[in-house]
Write an enzyme that holds these catalytic residues in place. Structure first.
Site, PDB file in Angstrom:
ATOM      1  N   VAL A   3      44.666  51.499  39.353  1.00 54.54           N
ATOM      2  CA  VAL A   3      44.933  49.905  39.225  1.00 54.54           C
ATOM      3  C   VAL A   3      45.814  49.769  37.916  1.00 54.54           C
ATOM      4  CG1 VAL A   3      43.813  47.715  38.561  1.00 54.54           C
ATOM      5  CG2 VAL A   3      42.757  49.299  40.284  1.00 54.54           C
ATOM      6  N   PHE A   4      46.814  49.254  38.149  1.00 59.51           N
ATOM      7  CA  PHE A   4      47.724  48.882  37.052  1.00 59.51           C
ATOM      8  C   PHE A   4      47.674  47.773  36.177  1.00 59.51           C
ATOM      9  CE2 PHE A   4      52.188  47.309  35.372  1.00 59.51           C
ATOM     10  CZ  PHE A   4      52.351  48.595  34.539  1.00 59.51           C
ATOM     11  N   GLY A   5      47.496  47.809  35.088  1.00 59.26           N
ATOM     12  CA  GLY A   5      47.310  46.872  33.872  1.00 59.26           C
ATOM     13  C   GLY A   5      48.325  46.489  33.247  1.00 59.26           C
ATOM     14  N   TYR A   6      48.819  45.164  33.155  1.00 59.58           N
ATOM     15  CA  TYR A   6      50.183  44.698  32.327  1.00 59.58           C
ATOM     16  C   TYR A   6      49.801  43.605  31.597  1.00 59.58           C
ATOM     17  CZ  TYR A   6      50.390  41.346  35.992  1.00 59.58           C
ATOM     18  OH  TYR A   6      50.129  40.345  36.832  1.00 59.58           O
ATOM     19  N   GLU A  83      40.278  38.766  37.851  1.00 62.67           N
ATOM     20  CA  GLU A  83      41.603  38.338  38.085  1.00 62.67           C
ATOM     21  C   GLU A  83      41.458  37.249  39.035  1.00 62.67           C
ATOM     22  OE1 GLU A  83      44.117  39.599  35.979  1.00 62.67           O
ATOM     23  OE2 GLU A  83      42.440  40.913  35.356  1.00 62.67           O
TER      24      GLU A  83
END
Length: 186
Positions: A3-6, A83
């Protein structure tokens, strides 16, 4: 599953993961265009958090997390709840900062323009004032902005996210309504 967190997933990691890696995705830019009435604001006075907008020349740095084997569904369900508020998921290619590691796919949460909490673009000063004045169940909106900016400076000193760092500077220099908003009752 990765999972990508930004956004807050970079500095507020409250889920189990097996491994994390700094890197970037391409084709997007990070913007404070998503409203938050459940974490950094309240209904009628939303905060602003980041989402991604398509940008062919864009690049967004962040952190990829490998979810623990056997717990992927459980952790993803938690992230789906965290989210909430207009985010959808998609899969994109992640390019690790360490160029010796090959790019790989990550799951990405994006606040879409057609969701009810999408606020869209506004003048930087207006966004800064909204962030300064907003507070929600997860805390002050300024905490979100400042933690994200500090994290990006520490993780990727070479990052030149103009929107993020200009907004941070504007928010710190905005006298506006700097009264401390009351935290919601728990």
């Amino acid at each position: 599953m990765w999972v990508f967190g930004y956004g807050s997933l970079i500095w507020k990691v409250d889920f189990p993961y097996q491994e994390k890696m700094v890197g970037r995705i391409r084709g997007y830019s990070r913007r404070f265009w998503q409203g938050s009435t459940d974490h950094r604001g309240v209904p009628g006075k939303p905060g602003r958090v980041v989402t991604l907008v398509e940008d062919p020349e864009g690049c967004v740095w962040g952190v990829a997390y490998r979810l623990p084997a056997g717990q992927e569904c459980e952790v993803k369900a938690y992230l789906d709840f965290r989210e909430k508020g207009g985010y959808r998921t998609t899969t994109v290619v992640f390019y690790p900062k360490d160029s010796s590691i090959k790019p790989f796919d990550v799951l990405l949460y994006i606040g879409t323009r057609d969701n009810p909490n999408y606020l869209g673009p506004a003048p930087l000063q207006e966004i800064a004032e909204q962030i300064i004045d907003a507070v929600g169940p997860s805390g002050r909106n300024t905490e979100y902005l400042f933690e994200l900016a500090n994290s990006m400076r520490n993780l990727v000193p070479e990052d030149v996210d103009e929107h993020l760092f200009s907004l941070e500077e504007t928010s710190k220099g905005t006298p506006g309504k700097r009264t401390k908003p009351k935290l919601p009752l728990e």
